[in-house]
Design an enzyme around this catalytic site. Sequence first.
Site, PDB file in Angstrom:
ATOM      1  N   GLY A 526       0.825  -1.204   0.000  1.00  0.00           N
ATOM      2  CA  GLY A 526       0.000   0.000   0.000  1.00  0.00           C
ATOM      3  C   GLY A 526       0.850   1.240   0.000  1.00  0.00           C
ATOM      4  O   GLY A 526       2.077   1.181  -0.076  1.00  0.00           O
ATOM      5  N   GLY A 529       0.820   8.537   3.302  1.00  0.00           N
ATOM      6  CA  GLY A 529       1.326   9.893   3.194  1.00  0.00           C
ATOM      7  C   GLY A 529       2.825   9.972   3.355  1.00  0.00           C
ATOM      8  O   GLY A 529       3.465  10.893   2.877  1.00  0.00           O
ATOM      9  N   ASP A 644      -2.161   9.951  11.565  1.00  0.00           N
ATOM     10  CA  ASP A 644      -2.788   9.300  10.417  1.00  0.00           C
ATOM     11  C   ASP A 644      -3.499   8.030  10.864  1.00  0.00           C
ATOM     12  O   ASP A 644      -3.330   6.973  10.263  1.00  0.00           O
ATOM     13  CB  ASP A 644      -1.740   9.022   9.332  1.00  0.00           C
ATOM     14  CG  ASP A 644      -2.375   8.737   7.977  1.00  0.00           C
ATOM     15  OD1 ASP A 644      -3.594   8.965   7.841  1.00  0.00           O
ATOM     16  OD2 ASP A 644      -1.660   8.285   7.063  1.00  0.00           O
TER      17      ASP A 644
END
Length: 842
Positions: A526, A529, A644
């Site tokens: 994946g 950020g 996050d």
Amino acid sequence: MKIFFIIIFFLLRSCVGGANDTIMRRQSLRDGDVIVSEGKRFAFGYFSPGNSKLRYVGVWYAQMNKQTVVWVANRDHPINDTSGHIKFNSGGNLCVYASANETELIWSTNVSDRILEPSLVVARVSDSGNLVLLDPVTGRVFWESFDHPTDTFLPFMRLGFTRKDGLDRFLTSWRSPDDPGSGNYTLRLERRGFPQTMMYNGLTPLWRGGTWTGQRWSGVPEKTLKSIFNISFVNNQDEVSNTYGVLDASVVTRLVLSEAGILQRFTWNGREKRWIGLRPNPQEQCDDYAYCGPNGYCDPLSRDTFECICLPGYKPKAPGDWKLRDPSGGCTRRDTTSVCRGREGFVKLKRVKIPNTSAASVDMNVTLKECEVTCLRNCSCVAYASAYYESEGGPRGCLTWHGDMLDTRTYSSSGQDLFVRVDKAELERWNRNGSSRKRRLFLILISLILAVMLLMVIFLCFVRKRQKSKRHKRSSKTFAPSYIDFGESLRFEELQDKARNRELPLFELTTIAAATDEFSFQNKLGEGGFGSVYKGVLENGMEIAVKRLSKNSGQGVVEFKNEVKLISKLQHRNLVRILGCCVELDEKMVIYEYLPNKSLDYFIFHEEQRAMLDWPTRIDIIRGIARGILYLHHDSRLRIIHRDLKASNILLDNEMIPKIADFGMARIFGGNQIEGSTNRVVGTYGYMSPEYAMDGQFSIKSDVYSFGVLILEIITGKKNSGFKDKFSNLFGHVWDRWEKGEVTEIIDKSMDAETYDESEVMKCIHIGLLCVQEIVSDRPDMPTVVLMLGHNAIDLPSPKHPAFMTRKRRESNDGGSSSGVWLSGENGISVNDVTLTSVYGR
Ligand SMILES: *[C@@H]1O[C@H](CO)[C@@H](O)[C@H](O)[C@H]1NC(C)=O
Ligand SMILES: *[C@@H]1O[C@H](CO)[C@@H](O)[C@H](O)[C@H]1NC(C)=O
Ligand SMILES: *[C@@H]1O[C@H](CO)[C@@H](O)[C@H](O)[C@H]1NC(C)=O
Ligand SMILES: *[C@@H]1O[C@H](CO)[C@@H](O)[C@H](O)[C@H]1NC(C)=O
Ligand SMILES: *[C@@H]1O[C@H](CO)[C@@H](O)[C@H](O)[C@H]1NC(C)=O
Ligand SMILES: *[C@@H]1O[C@H](CO)[C@@H](O)[C@H](O)[C@H]1NC(C)=O
Ligand SMILES: *[C@@H]1O[C@H](CO)[C@@H](O)[C@H](O)[C@H]1NC(C)=O
Ligand SMILES: *[C@@H]1O[C@H](CO)[C@@H](O)[C@H](O)[C@H]1NC(C)=O
Ligand SMILES: *[C@@H]1O[C@H](CO)[C@@H](O)[C@H](O)[C@H]1NC(C)=O
């Protein structure tokens, strides 16, 4: 509408050529009459705040759905009924009377002695919200409401004092939202010593906004947004004052001292018709006035468990209390006999909010060097600092302290230098520490530079060899591991060995490249950020997850390693374990344990998988995540804000125990991390709190917000960001049902109703709503959340309106609504920085 007609009526009644924004000499304003400024921005008239029945006279924004009052005339003398009258008296003063017969004076501008020709005076409301008493012919002003502020500091207003006529303009809070009477909190510019702003509760100092450094207030760490505001600070023989202007006239903004003693800027969002509150002050423990006592300072990033530290050369006055985390006694000189014995020097503390300046001596006309000499010569001088910074000339002026230093703290990225006087022994100790650290850094740097040069040579050799042999080989666009030439890189390994940090496993790039099949697309798990994640298998068969940080991480190699080393020491059942890192060329990677059981989003956002999660599993997951965050925020030594948190960052192991991934990334990634402001907003739509997404303001409460979103997602099985409904996000929908008392409808239908206790699920929703509340300070902290989740008996406060954060608003980058002077930051948020969508662990 009604008001409109009243105005017209009033005009017709008194139509002697005057404009709507003016009260003429012979006019009288009755309850219900309103005058409106020329540009229709502000209105003046009678109002009743909140649930109050009493009548007050004041100024408010003319065009807002909800009345927002910015100034009150008779704040401590309300009128009991609607029989009030506003008119001029014979002396030319504007007066408020309780009834028509002028016997009972409620309030007056009270400047008769200055008005020479009373018959020529009119009162006018300006478009900046100022009620002005003036001579319309000469324009001479006799009185203005801006000189008598209540709780609101508007643009173009002036706070501060004049040195001659004793005028002092300061803010005083309301008593309550229903009572504009003078409350207990004040914010003023302090006269004593070098001027600074102070917030008081009665006579007790609460928070120090600090001195004006030329760019900002020393107690407000953020820079100001120069494109929207121009702040000016005046300190001369006549006055000391602060004012700010708005360069973009469409920005509607106000700074308010609330009845709870919070100073906060609000900006009007015209599209949503509501005020957006920016970073409040005081904000954290270290902001509390003199929290660490005399001669102590507060460091919120302190690597110790306690944020209070004694200034260099000082020791805790009562070490026992200090151990019990009671710093109020402060610190005292380590060695009182050695002061002024010669060969003393100064230790420089960086990024400091300089101590209380009310007893400091000032000389604005010397350089920092001269300041040092002055301080050294005077035996009572304990520290010095520059008084202000010129935009180009650097530090100027000299502040010296001669007694106890109060209310000092450090910031992670702003603040001034403070030079603290120490004796010879102390100085040697500090120099030793400093220089050995420098030497170490230097050595590491040299070896790294050598390593990089060597690698380049190897690389060039290899490329040439490759060109010669023209062997065709699969090439990867993002990563060309040409230097994976085991023979050649042996010497490099030797070098690496020298630089290697024994405590933190340092992986070779070759090892990681081999483990992840040269970062092949198939192994990509994946993207986030901070970079991409790959799965890998080491030679010994161990599975790993590799976070490959994107290149613009802005952090040096040494800092990176230090951060990873620190963070790898955090160990908790609900955190993913860090195995080590890898730094080579300009690659920076963090190596994690690999968890095979996918991430939470895989379970909760898919129909079939979701059915596998019964309520006991879900509540265990919620509690586990809460404990993990609690550890990051409060129990670990580092105080980590995750920034996050989202379903795809919660991994589940074989026993469905949640493990938070990507924690500490913000620290590892560099930038100004822990303190609440950043230029780079990293996070995920749907999980970012509004103050973070719009203003870059983050705190532990922005994590709490994300956690609230997670709770609601886990219970409803729906994604917050992709939620399609008239409410455009999940908790708009949840809130709607909550208010209607139909909240059980939102519980995920795939959960067998037999398996859960409805009241327990309700309680979780309740906690979720508390966490996503709009106002940062309303959100509970993690210890409270964990407590609430663990005990059924606790009464929960009712949640307030959640923050509706929609993607649309974020992208259209609302002009000025996200910035502020004084209490907000310069966080030019670029939308490009916000990327993350997909998944870790899939
Ligand atoms: C006062 O305001 C009304 C409505 O805004 C406007 O129609 C009228 O012309 C104004 N009168 C004066 C004297 O400006
Ligand atoms: C309002 O009412 C209170 C008590 O009823 C009285 O003491 C006070 O004088 C009144 N004030 C005015 C302005 O009429
Ligand atoms: C005017 O004030 C006096 C004393 O306060 C009061 O007795 C009287 O009733 C008032 N007159 C009118 C017309 O309201
Ligand atoms: C008006 O001001 C004077 C002093 O300037 C003060 O003594 C007096 O009490 C004030 N009157 C009112 C009604 O505020
Ligand atoms: C102001 O302080 C006083 C005394 O400390 C207290 O009794 C009162 O409740 C406070 N008022 C408000 C509005 O907080
Ligand atoms: C802000 O700047 C404008 C012009 O750039 C100036 O007219 C205005 O007076 C300034 N305001 C303040 C408060 O400095
Ligand atoms: C600042 O410190 C001095 C002593 O150094 C003290 O007298 C003064 O009260 C302090 N100022 C405030 C606002 O507490
Ligand atoms: C500052 O110093 C300069 C030269 O050292 C002198 O000319 C100037 O008058 C001084 N200004 C003040 C305000 O003392
Ligand atoms: C040291 O500084 C203090 C404060 O400025 C001053 O009062 C005192 O006279 C100075 N002492 C000497 C010896 O200059």
